[in-house]
Motif scaffolding. Sequence first.
Motif, PDB file in Angstrom:
ATOM      1  N   VAL A   1       0.790  -1.192  -0.048  1.00  0.00           N
ATOM      2  CA  VAL A   1      -0.126   0.090   0.012  1.00  0.00           C
ATOM      3  C   VAL A   1       0.972   1.429  -0.024  1.00  0.00           C
ATOM      4  O   VAL A   1       1.861   1.273   0.923  1.00  0.00           O
ATOM      5  N   VAL A   2       0.530   2.053  -1.035  1.00  0.00           N
ATOM      6  CA  VAL A   2       1.396   3.346  -1.137  1.00  0.00           C
ATOM      7  C   VAL A   2       0.662   4.610  -0.973  1.00  0.00           C
ATOM      8  O   VAL A   2      -0.294   4.460  -1.627  1.00  0.00           O
TER       9      VAL A   2
ATOM     10  N   GLY B   1       2.469  -6.589   2.705  1.00  0.00           N
ATOM     11  CA  GLY B   1       1.880  -7.929   3.113  1.00  0.00           C
ATOM     12  C   GLY B   1       3.195  -8.769   3.614  1.00  0.00           C
ATOM     13  O   GLY B   1       4.072  -8.338   3.890  1.00  0.00           O
ATOM     14  N   ASN B   2       2.826 -10.078   3.863  1.00  0.00           N
ATOM     15  CA  ASN B   2       3.875 -11.016   4.549  1.00  0.00           C
ATOM     16  C   ASN B   2       4.940 -11.296   3.554  1.00  0.00           C
ATOM     17  O   ASN B   2       6.018 -11.678   3.660  1.00  0.00           O
TER      18      ASN B   2
ATOM     19  N   LYS C   1       9.714  -1.946   2.526  1.00  0.00           N
ATOM     20  CA  LYS C   1       9.203  -1.780   4.184  1.00  0.00           C
ATOM     21  C   LYS C   1       8.590  -0.461   4.301  1.00  0.00           C
ATOM     22  O   LYS C   1       8.663   0.466   3.368  1.00  0.00           O
ATOM     23  N   VAL C   2       7.714  -0.535   5.227  1.00  0.00           N
ATOM     24  CA  VAL C   2       6.962   0.618   5.581  1.00  0.00           C
ATOM     25  C   VAL C   2       7.847   1.810   5.786  1.00  0.00           C
ATOM     26  O   VAL C   2       8.838   1.576   6.778  1.00  0.00           O
ATOM     27  N   GLY C   3       7.543   2.906   5.248  1.00  0.00           N
ATOM     28  CA  GLY C   3       8.387   4.143   5.403  1.00  0.00           C
ATOM     29  C   GLY C   3       9.267   4.341   4.066  1.00  0.00           C
ATOM     30  O   GLY C   3       9.833   5.602   3.771  1.00  0.00           O
ATOM     31  N   ASP C   4       9.549   3.296   3.386  1.00  0.00           N
ATOM     32  CA  ASP C   4      10.300   3.543   2.010  1.00  0.00           C
ATOM     33  C   ASP C   4       9.413   4.383   0.953  1.00  0.00           C
ATOM     34  O   ASP C   4       8.366   4.521   0.907  1.00  0.00           O
ATOM     35  N   THR C   5      10.241   5.279   0.143  1.00  0.00           N
ATOM     36  CA  THR C   5       9.810   6.028  -0.805  1.00  0.00           C
ATOM     37  C   THR C   5      10.208   5.345  -2.140  1.00  0.00           C
ATOM     38  O   THR C   5      11.313   4.935  -2.343  1.00  0.00           O
TER      39      THR C   5
ATOM     40  N   ALA D   1      11.563   0.560  -7.923  1.00  0.00           N
ATOM     41  CA  ALA D   1      12.495   1.310  -7.133  1.00  0.00           C
ATOM     42  C   ALA D   1      12.419   1.739  -6.013  1.00  0.00           C
ATOM     43  O   ALA D   1      11.148   2.354  -5.751  1.00  0.00           O
ATOM     44  N   ILE D   2      13.511   1.736  -5.242  1.00  0.00           N
ATOM     45  CA  ILE D   2      13.243   2.494  -3.625  1.00  0.00           C
ATOM     46  C   ILE D   2      14.264   3.541  -3.810  1.00  0.00           C
ATOM     47  O   ILE D   2      15.551   3.521  -4.172  1.00  0.00           O
TER      48      ILE D   2
END
Length: 96
Positions: free
Chosen positions: A11-12, A44-45, A60-64, A92-93
């Motif tokens: 989710v973004v 998700g898992n 992971k949560v917090g990545d742009t 990409a991150i």
Amino acid sequence: MGLRPLGDKVVVKPSEEEEKTPGGILLPDTAKKKPQEGKVVAVGNGRILENGEIKPMSVKVGDTVLYAKYGGTEVTIDGQDYVLLDEDQVFAIIEG
């Protein structure tokens, strides 16, 4: 947020759209570019492989992240817009 993705879903929260051109012209909603960048707010898992193992998520949560322009499913929860993507739609991150 009341949204928990399953499997290899991400989710973004999309970045804000440009309101003005570099020259200072205000853009109407119909002329704004669809964002391709956003912040990961839930993951998700991971993907379940054929042998039953779970492949961990790369994000992971917090990545742009940068994601497919027309990929995913747009959802609105509590007045906030989100994009629900498969992990392979994240290209990409953005680091730094």
